[in-house]
Design an enzyme around this catalytic site. Structure first.
Site, PDB file in Angstrom:
ATOM      1  N   ASP A 100      14.177 129.348  46.485  1.00  0.00           N
ATOM      2  CA  ASP A 100      13.805 129.347  47.933  1.00  0.00           C
ATOM      3  C   ASP A 100      14.715 128.963  48.760  1.00  0.00           C
ATOM      4  O   ASP A 100      16.354 129.693  48.261  1.00  0.00           O
ATOM      5  CB  ASP A 100      14.113 127.097  47.213  1.00  0.00           C
ATOM      6  CG  ASP A 100      15.744 127.067  47.231  1.00  0.00           C
ATOM      7  OD1 ASP A 100      16.377 126.727  48.086  1.00  0.00           O
ATOM      8  OD2 ASP A 100      16.093 127.269  45.755  1.00  0.00           O
ATOM      9  N   SER A 101      14.875 128.875  49.992  1.00  0.00           N
ATOM     10  CA  SER A 101      15.391 129.334  51.451  1.00  0.00           C
ATOM     11  C   SER A 101      16.396 130.850  51.124  1.00  0.00           C
ATOM     12  O   SER A 101      15.014 131.870  50.972  1.00  0.00           O
ATOM     13  CB  SER A 101      16.490 128.476  51.558  1.00  0.00           C
ATOM     14  OG  SER A 101      16.596 128.668  52.901  1.00  0.00           O
TER      15      SER A 101
END
Length: 323
Positions: A163-164
């Site tokens: 994520d991210s």
């Protein structure tokens, strides 16, 4: 030099002082590995490189009913987010998330703890994650260094997720697997959750973002990777990566969130991948009404629980939407 003089202020995440000291406001909490009575998932930590202290947390789901020939489980290599600068594989957020994903998808998950910028600037996080990936691949013949992986995992069914900033990292891992290869490891799918990419030109409706939001995201790249050539460096912007079409995964799913400032980058990534000559399939799934990594901050909401089901469905070959 005055140790209180600020060089870079990235509040509320962290501050860098001119003497090189970094003060992190978030992502400092860690919890030990432990069996989870709710899901039956067990976990343990392994240091894979004493020289760099790069580690992984392994999650092993509860065994199914014993059979004469138990089936091997697919492997999920997970890389955490945090702008390359905060959080760890051992934080409560990521321990809870990866543990629930291991249970829901019935996979062995290997969560990577890489060294953080700015003390360890990019591409160190990429190299640490690559070292972890090679360590996983060393178990392909059942004679690797970790008993929890030997004879249990099917390295012909490997998935990457992050994520991210972690999504940025697993993207680069997937491209490197495609261009260099890792013997004994077959990457089947790539999961990018709210990926942290950027570029020299705005895309979608990014012009509607507040100037301070854009400045924060752009400046962070120069602090985490001082050697980049600019915001169209391939580390930042996959559009300009000549190896993009060599990405190893057969299937890619990109999750974006309606209220996330990085939403447009996820959509743009899928367009770049389609134009690159890559031969797989890519899907973008947008979560309405939610912001960046909402599932980590509020994991018990209905939308977050359903989100984990979507991730598990993709791993199990049922697409990303779980309709």
């Amino acid at each position: 030099m005055d140790s209180t003089e600020i060089a870079h202020n990235f509040s509320p995440l962290f501050i860098v002082y001119k003497d090189g000291t970094v003060h992190r406001f978030l992502g400092n909490d860690v919890i030990p590995p432990s069996p989870d009575p709710l899901t039956g998932v067990d976990s343990k930590d392994v240091v894979i490189s004493p020289e760099t202290a790069v580690s992984v947390r392994i999650y092993r789901p509860k065994p199914a009913t014993a059979t004469a020939q138990p089936q091997k489980l697919p492997v999920l290599v997970y890389v955490h987010g945090g702008g390359f600068c905060i959080e760890s594989a051992f934080s409560p957020f990521y321990d809870r998330h990866v543990k629930s994903l291991s249970a829901e998808a019935n996979v062995v998950a290997v969560s990577v703890d890489y060294r953080l910028a700015p003390e360890h600037p990019l591409p160190i996080a990429y190299e640490d994650s690559w070292a972890a990936l090679k360590w996983v691949a060393a178990h392909s013949d059942g004679n690797g260094p970790e008993e929890w992986l030997n004879g249990i995992v099917d390295l012909d069914r490997v998935y990457f997720a992050g994520d991210s900033a972690g999504a940025n990292i697993v993207h680069h891992l997937a491209v490197r697997v495609g261009s260099e290869g890792i013997p004994g490891l077959n990457l089947k799918g790539l999961i990018l959750v709210h990926p942290y990419f950027w570029g020299g030109k705005l895309v979608g409706d990014e012009e509607k973002l507040r100037p301070e939001e854009r400045h924060f995201m752009e400046k962070l790249w120069y602090v985490t990777c001082p050697t980049i050539s600019g915001l169209d460096d391939s580390i930042v912007n996959p559009e300009y990566d000549p190896k993009l079409g060599q990405l190893a995964a057969e299937r890619v799913v990109v999750y974006v969130a309606e209220k996330d400032a990085l939403k447009n980058r996820g959509w743009f990534y899928s367009e770049c991948l389609k134009k690159s000559g890559w031969g797989g399939t890519v899907e973008v799934v947008e979560t309405k009404g939610e912001g960046h990594v909402f599932h980590l901050f509020n994991p018990t909401t209905d939308v977050a629980v359903d989100f984990v089901r979507k991730l598990a469905a993709f791993i199990n070959g049922n697409g990303g939407r779980h309709d």
